[in-house]
Structures are given as structure tokens and as C-alpha cells.
Design an enzyme around this catalytic site. Structure first.
Site, mmCIF file in Angstrom:
data_model
loop_
_atom_site.group_PDB
_atom_site.id
_atom_site.type_symbol
_atom_site.label_atom_id
_atom_site.label_comp_id
_atom_site.label_asym_id
_atom_site.label_seq_id
_atom_site.Cartn_x
_atom_site.Cartn_y
_atom_site.Cartn_z
ATOM 1 N N ASN A 208 0.844 -1.185 0.000
ATOM 2 C CA ASN A 208 0.000 0.000 0.000
ATOM 3 C C ASN A 208 0.886 1.244 0.000
ATOM 4 O O ASN A 208 2.110 1.132 -0.060
ATOM 5 C CB ASN A 208 -0.961 -0.023 1.193
ATOM 6 C CG ASN A 208 -0.230 -0.133 2.508
ATOM 7 O OD1 ASN A 208 0.700 0.624 2.768
ATOM 8 N ND2 ASN A 208 -0.627 -1.082 3.338
ATOM 9 N N ASP A 276 -3.990 -6.596 4.023
ATOM 10 C CA ASP A 276 -5.047 -7.499 4.472
ATOM 11 C C ASP A 276 -4.920 -8.892 3.861
ATOM 12 O O ASP A 276 -5.348 -9.877 4.461
ATOM 13 C CB ASP A 276 -6.424 -6.930 4.107
ATOM 14 C CG ASP A 276 -6.748 -5.667 4.898
ATOM 15 O OD1 ASP A 276 -6.439 -5.638 6.102
ATOM 16 O OD2 ASP A 276 -7.291 -4.716 4.315
ATOM 17 N N LYS A 286 10.053 -15.809 -11.374
ATOM 18 C CA LYS A 286 9.281 -14.712 -11.936
ATOM 19 C C LYS A 286 8.191 -15.242 -12.868
ATOM 20 O O LYS A 286 8.439 -16.081 -13.740
ATOM 21 C CB LYS A 286 10.196 -13.761 -12.705
ATOM 22 C CG LYS A 286 9.461 -12.573 -13.305
ATOM 23 C CD LYS A 286 10.404 -11.677 -14.093
ATOM 24 C CE LYS A 286 9.626 -10.549 -14.763
ATOM 25 N NZ LYS A 286 10.520 -9.683 -15.571
ATOM 26 N N PRO A 303 -2.707 -12.499 8.877
ATOM 27 C CA PRO A 303 -3.052 -12.458 10.305
ATOM 28 C C PRO A 303 -3.455 -11.041 10.720
ATOM 29 O O PRO A 303 -2.890 -10.057 10.223
ATOM 30 C CB PRO A 303 -1.758 -12.889 11.002
ATOM 31 C CG PRO A 303 -0.669 -12.640 10.008
ATOM 32 C CD PRO A 303 -1.292 -12.884 8.663
ATOM 33 N N ASP A 304 -4.424 -10.948 11.594
ATOM 34 C CA ASP A 304 -4.883 -9.659 12.105
ATOM 35 C C ASP A 304 -4.098 -9.367 13.383
ATOM 36 O O ASP A 304 -4.466 -9.804 14.477
ATOM 37 C CB ASP A 304 -6.383 -9.709 12.384
ATOM 38 C CG ASP A 304 -6.977 -8.343 12.674
ATOM 39 O OD1 ASP A 304 -6.244 -7.493 13.234
ATOM 40 O OD2 ASP A 304 -8.153 -8.111 12.341
ATOM 41 N N ILE A 305 -3.000 -8.647 13.229
ATOM 42 C CA ILE A 305 -2.070 -8.441 14.345
ATOM 43 C C ILE A 305 -2.732 -7.657 15.478
ATOM 44 O O ILE A 305 -2.630 -8.018 16.650
ATOM 45 C CB ILE A 305 -0.801 -7.727 13.853
ATOM 46 C CG1 ILE A 305 -0.091 -8.584 12.789
ATOM 47 C CG2 ILE A 305 0.144 -7.439 15.022
ATOM 48 C CD1 ILE A 305 1.081 -7.899 12.120
ATOM 49 N N PHE A 323 -4.817 1.849 14.564
ATOM 50 C CA PHE A 323 -5.002 2.934 13.595
ATOM 51 C C PHE A 323 -6.033 2.501 12.569
ATOM 52 O O PHE A 323 -6.122 1.315 12.219
ATOM 53 C CB PHE A 323 -3.685 3.273 12.906
ATOM 54 C CG PHE A 323 -2.842 4.270 13.655
ATOM 55 C CD1 PHE A 323 -2.597 5.528 13.142
ATOM 56 C CD2 PHE A 323 -2.314 3.944 14.897
ATOM 57 C CE1 PHE A 323 -1.845 6.453 13.839
ATOM 58 C CE2 PHE A 323 -1.560 4.856 15.615
ATOM 59 C CZ PHE A 323 -1.323 6.118 15.078
ATOM 60 N N LYS A 337 -14.461 -0.515 14.250
ATOM 61 C CA LYS A 337 -13.209 -1.258 14.234
ATOM 62 C C LYS A 337 -12.657 -1.419 15.655
ATOM 63 O O LYS A 337 -12.176 -2.500 16.023
ATOM 64 C CB LYS A 337 -12.175 -0.545 13.361
ATOM 65 C CG LYS A 337 -10.825 -1.248 13.290
ATOM 66 C CD LYS A 337 -9.874 -0.554 12.321
ATOM 67 C CE LYS A 337 -8.539 -1.293 12.232
ATOM 68 N NZ LYS A 337 -7.624 -0.668 11.258
ATOM 69 N N LYS A 341 -12.040 -5.149 17.021
ATOM 70 C CA LYS A 341 -10.686 -5.626 17.298
ATOM 71 C C LYS A 341 -10.461 -5.859 18.789
ATOM 72 O O LYS A 341 -9.659 -6.715 19.179
ATOM 73 C CB LYS A 341 -9.658 -4.615 16.789
ATOM 74 C CG LYS A 341 -9.785 -4.254 15.316
ATOM 75 C CD LYS A 341 -9.328 -5.359 14.407
ATOM 76 C CE LYS A 341 -9.317 -4.868 12.951
ATOM 77 N NZ LYS A 341 -8.871 -5.918 12.012
#
Length: 397
Positions: A208, A276, A286, A303-305, A323, A337, A341
Site C-alpha cells: 500500500n 489485508d 518470476k 493475520p490480524d495483528i 489505527f 473497528k 478488534k
């Protein structure tokens, strides 16, 4: 800034020893007293006379100087300082420190001291990457030593890579952070920052637009308040701050492992923009472009840290800050969120392209807690970081 502080500066035998002349000057400009100690090899790169002239004190070199033993024994010399700084910390000197050697004045002082120690590594890139050096680094960190650098860049040997000694002003900033008597002194805080890169093949990845600037600023602000900061960073555009323990990672899986290894901490600030998704099966070579055909990529969830740390049954930080980078319904999405979370606070911002926030120098955030929403004005990312650090210090008091 450092008025009244005494630094015991141990100068190792590497080409980067010349930087210590400027380091001494910078430390004294800020009010610190500097007592220099030189290894025998250090004197091959800078002279004791030049070091002593800048420090305004004798440069100690010999363990068996009876006059000095009578006036200030090596045990006393090791304990009158507020901080011991080893710069440059060569591969040989790091190995001796990790192994507990005490065969000259420098290593004997390091063995005898009960003062905090900061090392500033400097060596050839191959020596830095050697498995034995990395093992020694782990040992020294586990012994509680602070580490600054090394930086990446051109070296005197003609090679390029990590191993270049941190610059004097970076070291001064790190010294100031360690000696800070701020509200977060003796508090260990984890900060994640930057993007993650999820490989598709050896040359392509998913990422990103995060620059890592906000997370870096937060880590620096926390360190300035005296915190012992573990800074886990993806491949950011901005360099990491001085005075913090830096753990560089690439992928979300690596970031999770680094976060788990850093625990326990009093607070965790999860500013990283973690991807994500990842490609379920990374290609080992390649992927070639074939006319008229498109590759098929199958994705898997990363994984959702933030959620994993927030929902830990044991070892959860006392304060978990997440964040939320949003483009629509900022407050509603960020509030949902936080609840989903399980974190304590969410720092939400609008990263729509027209705001210029993603990758820019400014930010406009909303701090969402159990008590409601605080709307902060648009300000520099450094100002946001300082304000958040102060709020964290107040929460941990």
C-alpha cells in the site's frame, strides 16, 4: 538537554572512529561531560591527543596504568558515568562483550559497569551479516544494551550495505532518549510502522502507499519521553528514529512474529498499514508475461495483528492503540473497528487522495476511546506524534 550528564565513551578500532571526534563535540555542546576510553586499535585511527583535546579530559588507554589505578581505578571509572557508549562497536568488540571477555581496559570497564550501555555497531557489511555477529547482537540486546544503527550506505572498503556507523547527531539523539527522565522512563512500548510487502514472485509484491512517517514520528516521540521503544517496521520510505530498538520486517507474517517476540510491553501502538491479503502460493520464479493470458492469483487472509494482541488472554499490553485509515464514514468505521478488534484506542484519519495525508507531512486524526471521540486539528505528523505520546504517558501513569 544533557546538562550534568556524564558519558563514558569507549572508542573501538574501526575507520568510523573519526566520527567520535564530532560526537564528543556534539555531546559537550549539549552540556554533557565526556570521559574517553580508547582501545589500542582505536589509536591507529584517531590519536589520544585529539580525543583528549576535544573531551577536555584525559583519554584512557591502559588497564595497567598504576597512577590512574591510584587516582581512579577502572572499577570506579566504569561506574561514575550515566551512560556508557561504545562507538564504533566493531565485530571483534561486540564478540568480546557477548562472551564476557575482560582483557583490556575497554572490555574490563564493560564487564565491571552497572551503568546502562549503548553500542553503535560499525563494520563491513559481510561481517555485520555474519551469523556469529547476529548471534552476538541478540545476546547483547538480551543483556539490556541499547543499540543504535548501523545505517546502510557506502563504506570505506568500497562495499555498500548495512554496517555503516550511525551519524553523530543520531547518536546524540539516542543518548538523549536513553537518559531522558520523562514520564515514560522504564516503560517498554511497542510501535509498528510502515507498509508490509506480500510477495507474488521474486520481483513483484502487494503493498500500500504508507510511507511509515507517522509511525516513525510516534516512536521518536515516545523515546523522547523516556520510553524503551521496540520499533517493528516494514519497508518504509523514511529511516527509523535513533534511540529505539529497530526490527525490520517485510511481510505481515514476519511482523506478527516480531510483535510476539517483543512482548510483554506496557503499551502497543499499531500504526503499521498491514496488507489485508497475501498471495496464497508465492511463485518461486518470476511469472512470465504470456500474450493473451492473465495469471490467476489466489489470495489468503493475512493475520490480524491488532486483533490478536488486543484479544490476548495473557500478556496483553495495558494499553493497545490501533489505527484506522479510512476514506468513507471515518468515525463510524473506526468506532466499529475499535469494538471489533478489542483495542483500547483507535487513531482514525481520512486518507482520501485529496487530503494529501497518505505519504504527506501532515495528518488530521480523531482519537476514539471508550469515552468517545476527540477531533484533533490538522497538524504535522510530528505534532500528532507528540500529542499521542503525551496521552499514552498520562494513561500509563
Amino acid at each position: 538537554m544533557l546538562a550534568g550528564k556524564r558519558i563514558l565513551l569507549i572508542i573501538g578500532g574501526g575507520i568510523a572512529a573519526y566520527k567520535c571526534l564530532d560526537l564528543i563535540r556534539r555531546l559537550k555542546e549539549r552540556g554533557a561531560a565526556v570521559t574517553p576510553v580508547m582501545t589500542r586499535a582505536a589509536a591507529q585511527f584517531v590519536t589520544p591527543l585529539s580525543v583528549a583535546a576535544l573531551a577536555g579530559e584525559k583519554a584512557y588507554t591502559d588497564l595497567f596504568d598504576l597512577t590512574d589505578e591510584a587516582e581512579m581505578g577502572h572499577i570506579q571509572l566504569s561506574r561514575v558515568a550515566d551512560l556508557v557508549v561504545v562507538a564504533p562497536a566493531t565485530a571483534d568488540l561486540m564478540a568480546k562483550m557477548a562472551g564476557g571477555h575482560a582483557d583490556d581496559l575497554a572490555t574490563t570497564l564493560l564487564m565491571a559497569t552497572d551503568t546502562p550501555v549503548m553500542i553503535v555497531p560499525s563494520m563491513n557489511v559481510r561481517m555485520w551479516e555474519r551469523a556469529s555477529t547476529q548471534r552476538n547482537l541478540v545476546t547483547l540486546k538480551s543483556d539490556g544494551m541499547h543499540v543504535v544503527g548501523p545505517n546502510e550506505g557506502d563504506m570505506a572498503c568500497g562495499e555498500f550495505g548495512p554496517g555503516r556507523m550511525a551519524e553523530p547527531l543520531e547518536i546524540v539523539e539516542a543518548v538523549s532518549g536513553v537518559l531522558a527522565d520523562g514520564p515514560l522512563k522504564d516503560k517498554r512500548v511497542l510501535v509498528t510502522s510502515g507498509p508490509t510487502h506480500e510477495p507474488i514472485d521474486p520481483v513483484r509484491y502487494i503493498a500500500n502507499r504508507s510511507s511509515g512517517a507517522q509511525g516513525t514520528a510516534i516512536a521518536a516521540a515516545l523515546a523522547a519521553l523516556g520510553a524503551d521503544v521496540v520499533f517493528v517496521t516494514g519497508p518504509a520510505d523514511v529511516p527509523p528514529p535513533a534511540g529505539v530498538e529497530v526490527v525490520a520486517v517485510e511481510s505481515a507474517a514476519e511482523m506478527l512474529a516480531a510483535v510476539e517476540a517483543a512482548l510483554p510491553v506496557e503499551a502497543g501502538v499499531f500504526a503499521a498499514a498491514v496488507a489485508d491479503w497475501r498471495v496464497k502460493r508465492e511463485s518461486g520464479s518470476k511469472i512470465k508475461k504470456v500474450k493473451g493470458e492473465l495469471p490467476t492469483l489466489e489470495f489468503a487472509e493475512n493475520p490480524d495483528i491488532l486483533a490478536q494482541v488486543s484479544q490476548m488472554k495473557q500478556g496483553r499490553p495495558g494499553l493497545v492503540v490501533g489505527f484506522a485509515a479510512e476514506t468513507d464514514d471515518i468515525i463510524d468505521n473506526a468506532t466499529a473497528k475499535r469494538k471489533r478488534k478489542g483495542c483500547d484506542w483507535i487513531v482514525a484519519n481520512d486518507v482520501s487522495p485529496e487530503t494529501g495525508i497518505m505519504g504527506g507531512s501532515e495528518n488530521a486524526v480523531h482519537l476514539i476511546t471508550r469515552d468517545g471521540v476527540e477531533d484533533w486539528p490538522r497538524m504535522s505528523k510530528d505534532q500528532v506524534a507528540r500529542k499521542l505520546a503525551e496521552r499514552i504517558a498520562k494513561a500509563l501513569a
